[in-house]
Write a protein that holds these residues in place. Structure first.
Motif, PDB file in Angstrom:
ATOM      1  N   ALA A 131      -7.709  15.490   7.035  1.00  0.00           N
ATOM      2  CA  ALA A 131      -8.387  14.589   5.618  1.00  0.00           C
ATOM      3  C   ALA A 131      -7.221  13.742   5.643  1.00  0.00           C
ATOM      4  CB  ALA A 131      -9.005  15.279   4.778  1.00  0.00           C
ATOM      5  N   LEU A 132      -8.621  12.239   5.274  1.00  0.00           N
ATOM      6  CA  LEU A 132      -8.030  10.895   4.316  1.00  0.00           C
ATOM      7  C   LEU A 132      -8.378  10.550   3.254  1.00  0.00           C
ATOM      8  CD1 LEU A 132      -6.532   8.169   5.785  1.00  0.00           C
ATOM      9  CD2 LEU A 132      -8.056   7.228   6.213  1.00  0.00           C
ATOM     10  N   LEU A 133      -7.169  10.805   2.318  1.00  0.00           N
ATOM     11  CA  LEU A 133      -7.884  10.498   1.106  1.00  0.00           C
ATOM     12  C   LEU A 133      -7.128   8.943   0.949  1.00  0.00           C
ATOM     13  CD1 LEU A 133      -7.059  13.888  -0.344  1.00  0.00           C
ATOM     14  CD2 LEU A 133      -8.761  13.451   0.653  1.00  0.00           C
ATOM     15  N   ARG A 134      -8.117   8.301  -0.034  1.00  0.00           N
ATOM     16  CA  ARG A 134      -8.324   7.138  -1.225  1.00  0.00           C
ATOM     17  C   ARG A 134      -8.322   7.576  -2.137  1.00  0.00           C
ATOM     18  NH1 ARG A 134     -11.211   2.140   2.343  1.00  0.00           N
ATOM     19  NH2 ARG A 134     -10.477   1.240   0.335  1.00  0.00           N
ATOM     20  N   SER A 135      -7.822   6.741  -3.347  1.00  0.00           N
ATOM     21  CA  SER A 135      -7.396   6.847  -4.633  1.00  0.00           C
ATOM     22  C   SER A 135      -8.931   5.579  -5.329  1.00  0.00           C
ATOM     23  CB  SER A 135      -6.501   6.308  -5.392  1.00  0.00           C
ATOM     24  OG  SER A 135      -6.237   5.295  -5.334  1.00  0.00           O
ATOM     25  N   ASP A 136      -9.419   6.009  -6.191  1.00  0.00           N
ATOM     26  CA  ASP A 136     -10.436   5.688  -6.549  1.00  0.00           C
ATOM     27  C   ASP A 136     -10.270   3.887  -6.912  1.00  0.00           C
ATOM     28  OD1 ASP A 136     -12.090   7.793  -7.130  1.00  0.00           O
ATOM     29  OD2 ASP A 136     -11.275   8.507  -9.206  1.00  0.00           O
ATOM     30  N   VAL A 140       1.073  -0.915  -0.211  1.00  0.00           N
ATOM     31  CA  VAL A 140       0.256   0.148   0.183  1.00  0.00           C
ATOM     32  C   VAL A 140       0.768   1.387  -0.104  1.00  0.00           C
ATOM     33  CG1 VAL A 140      -1.870   0.961   1.182  1.00  0.00           C
ATOM     34  CG2 VAL A 140      -1.623  -1.163   1.414  1.00  0.00           C
ATOM     35  N   LYS A 141       0.315   2.071  -0.971  1.00  0.00           N
ATOM     36  CA  LYS A 141       0.616   2.911  -1.243  1.00  0.00           C
ATOM     37  C   LYS A 141       1.222   4.535  -0.221  1.00  0.00           C
ATOM     38  CE  LYS A 141       2.601   2.779  -5.348  1.00  0.00           C
ATOM     39  NZ  LYS A 141       3.192   2.824  -7.071  1.00  0.00           N
ATOM     40  N   LEU A 142       1.350   5.108   0.830  1.00  0.00           N
ATOM     41  CA  LEU A 142       0.533   5.961   1.559  1.00  0.00           C
ATOM     42  C   LEU A 142       1.262   7.458   1.890  1.00  0.00           C
ATOM     43  CD1 LEU A 142      -0.960   6.589   4.710  1.00  0.00           C
ATOM     44  CD2 LEU A 142       0.673   5.799   5.769  1.00  0.00           C
ATOM     45  N   GLY A 143       0.598   8.445   1.675  1.00  0.00           N
ATOM     46  CA  GLY A 143       1.504   9.364   1.626  1.00  0.00           C
ATOM     47  C   GLY A 143       1.351  10.632   3.043  1.00  0.00           C
ATOM     48  N   VAL A 144       2.138  10.933   2.720  1.00  0.00           N
ATOM     49  CA  VAL A 144       2.038  11.365   4.927  1.00  0.00           C
ATOM     50  C   VAL A 144       2.339  13.047   5.029  1.00  0.00           C
ATOM     51  CG1 VAL A 144       2.290  11.832   7.413  1.00  0.00           C
ATOM     52  CG2 VAL A 144       2.117   9.349   5.823  1.00  0.00           C
ATOM     53  N   PRO A 145       1.516  14.530   4.810  1.00  0.00           N
ATOM     54  CA  PRO A 145       2.770  15.606   4.452  1.00  0.00           C
ATOM     55  C   PRO A 145       3.986  15.612   5.967  1.00  0.00           C
ATOM     56  CG  PRO A 145      -0.097  15.912   5.178  1.00  0.00           C
ATOM     57  CD  PRO A 145       0.443  14.237   5.166  1.00  0.00           C
ATOM     58  N   ASP A 146       5.040  15.929   5.454  1.00  0.00           N
ATOM     59  CA  ASP A 146       6.250  16.707   6.409  1.00  0.00           C
ATOM     60  C   ASP A 146       5.848  16.668   7.632  1.00  0.00           C
ATOM     61  OD1 ASP A 146       9.372  16.546   5.813  1.00  0.00           O
ATOM     62  OD2 ASP A 146       8.620  18.199   7.162  1.00  0.00           O
ATOM     63  N   ASP A 147       5.009  17.789   8.405  1.00  0.00           N
ATOM     64  CA  ASP A 147       4.399  18.101   9.588  1.00  0.00           C
ATOM     65  C   ASP A 147       4.037  17.354  10.294  1.00  0.00           C
ATOM     66  OD1 ASP A 147       2.698  18.272   7.794  1.00  0.00           O
ATOM     67  OD2 ASP A 147       1.921  20.064   8.481  1.00  0.00           O
ATOM     68  N   THR A 207      -2.544  15.278  -2.379  1.00  0.00           N
ATOM     69  CA  THR A 207      -3.418  15.324  -2.815  1.00  0.00           C
ATOM     70  C   THR A 207      -3.304  15.143  -4.499  1.00  0.00           C
ATOM     71  OG1 THR A 207      -4.306  16.895  -1.629  1.00  0.00           O
ATOM     72  CG2 THR A 207      -6.194  17.029  -3.339  1.00  0.00           C
ATOM     73  N   GLU A 208      -2.679  15.581  -5.191  1.00  0.00           N
ATOM     74  CA  GLU A 208      -2.713  15.169  -6.402  1.00  0.00           C
ATOM     75  C   GLU A 208      -1.705  13.983  -6.945  1.00  0.00           C
ATOM     76  OE1 GLU A 208      -3.335  16.082 -10.497  1.00  0.00           O
ATOM     77  OE2 GLU A 208      -3.706  18.008  -8.788  1.00  0.00           O
ATOM     78  N   THR A 241      -1.688   7.733  -7.601  1.00  0.00           N
ATOM     79  CA  THR A 241       0.366   6.854  -7.319  1.00  0.00           C
ATOM     80  C   THR A 241       0.707   6.953  -6.506  1.00  0.00           C
ATOM     81  OG1 THR A 241       0.876   9.446  -7.679  1.00  0.00           O
ATOM     82  CG2 THR A 241       0.794   8.110  -9.671  1.00  0.00           C
ATOM     83  N   LEU A 242      -0.369   7.204  -5.576  1.00  0.00           N
ATOM     84  CA  LEU A 242      -1.270   7.550  -4.243  1.00  0.00           C
ATOM     85  C   LEU A 242      -1.826   6.296  -3.878  1.00  0.00           C
ATOM     86  CD1 LEU A 242       0.488  10.598  -2.132  1.00  0.00           C
ATOM     87  CD2 LEU A 242       1.409   7.648  -2.441  1.00  0.00           C
TER      88      LEU A 242
END
Length: 296
Positions: free
Chosen positions: A260-265, A95-102, A135-136, A142-143
């Protein structure tokens, strides 16, 4: 009498031990709190020893319960490795997870370590970046999953999982906040907190200059701790050696920050559900109980 241990019960038990409450464990393993309580009663019957003890209105692990944690980890790992070896899957799920640096340095060590112990057959690949880029990446696919802190996520139907106050922060050892023209250390132009904080100072008539710009939270921390600037952080990011500034110091109150938690389609498999449930249980505070080891 059946003395065999149930892996599902052990996974729920370990979730309680890792996340600190029956409620959060239920969120992580997608069970109601009553189902979690029933599973733990049955697990105690099979172990033959009490694994929880009442502590006021809450429950905590007994000494035998603490001993059971390591056994549960080993059994879950062996169970998942065995299934992977025989069901044709040569590799674990990814699973590819994106997390803000902060948030990365505060979330990744504890939250993902606990997830790995609960779900050893799911490997999480992490990308740290700004919320707008994450978000993009979700939009492009890609995430798989991302945690974001900027308001522009809502067009992707992000689920708000955490809310906490934003604060002006300075060093306890320096006086950067007392300057006539306050030096600020903020994120790049795409950062929602940057715009929000500058607008707040403009409305308050407080003079400022953005002296340090970085998408790296560590760089902003360094600037504050060195006494070079004031920054804006969510409550959970405030560290030793920092102090909060308020209206008595000439800094206006800031609104709360929504995470917020986002998921790709395309991220609709069980492993994506498992990671999302775990993240909500581990870091979410919207509509969840804060009671530790709260058991019905």
């Amino acid at each position: 009498m059946n003395h065999a241990l149930d892996i599902d019960q052990l996974r729920t038990f370990l979730a309680i031990a890792e996340l600190g409450s029956f409620t959060k464990a239920g969120e992580a393993v997608h069970k109601t709190q009553s189902a979690v309580s029933m599973q733990m009663r049955r697990l105690e019957e099979r172990v033959g020893q009490p694994i929880f003890i009442k502590d006021g209105r809450q429950s905590r692990l007994t000494e035998d319960g603490q001993r059971l944690v390591e056994f549960a980890r080993r059994m879950i790992l062996l169970n998942d490795e065995t299934l992977s070896a025989f069901n044709g899957q040569k590799e674990v799920g990814h699973v590819k997870l994106g997390v803000p640096d902060d948030y990365a340095d505060r979330l990744l060590p504890q939250v993902l370590a606990a997830f790995n112990r609960l779900n050893p057959s799911i490997e999480v690949q992490v990308e740290c970046s700004g919320s707008s880029k994450l978000t993009e990446s979700i939009r492009e696919g890609t995430l798989d999953v991302a945690i974001t802190t900027s308001s522009d996520t809502m067009d992707l139907r992000g689920e708000i999982i955490r809310r906490e106050p934003l604060y002006w922060v300075t060093s306890t050892q320096h006086c950067a906040h007392t300057q006539d023209i306050v030096r600020l250390a903020l994120g790049p132009a795409s950062c929602g907190w940057r715009r929000m904080s500058m607008d707040a100072l403009d409305r308050a008539g407080r003079r400022y200059r953005v002296s340090y710009t970085s998408s790296s939270a560590a760089a902003l921390v360094g600037a504050v701790q060195a006494g070079l600037a004031v920054t804006v952080f969510p409550e959970s990011a405030i560290r030793d050696g920092m102090r909060i500034l308020d209206e008595r110091d000439g800094f206006p109150t800031l609104p709360s920050c929504d995470i917020a938690l986002l998921r790709s389609d395309a991220a609709r498999e069980a492993m994506h559900d498992t990671l999302c449930n775990h993240l909500i249980a581990a870091i979410g505070n919207v509509g969840t109980s804060a009671a530790q080891l709260a058991a019905e």
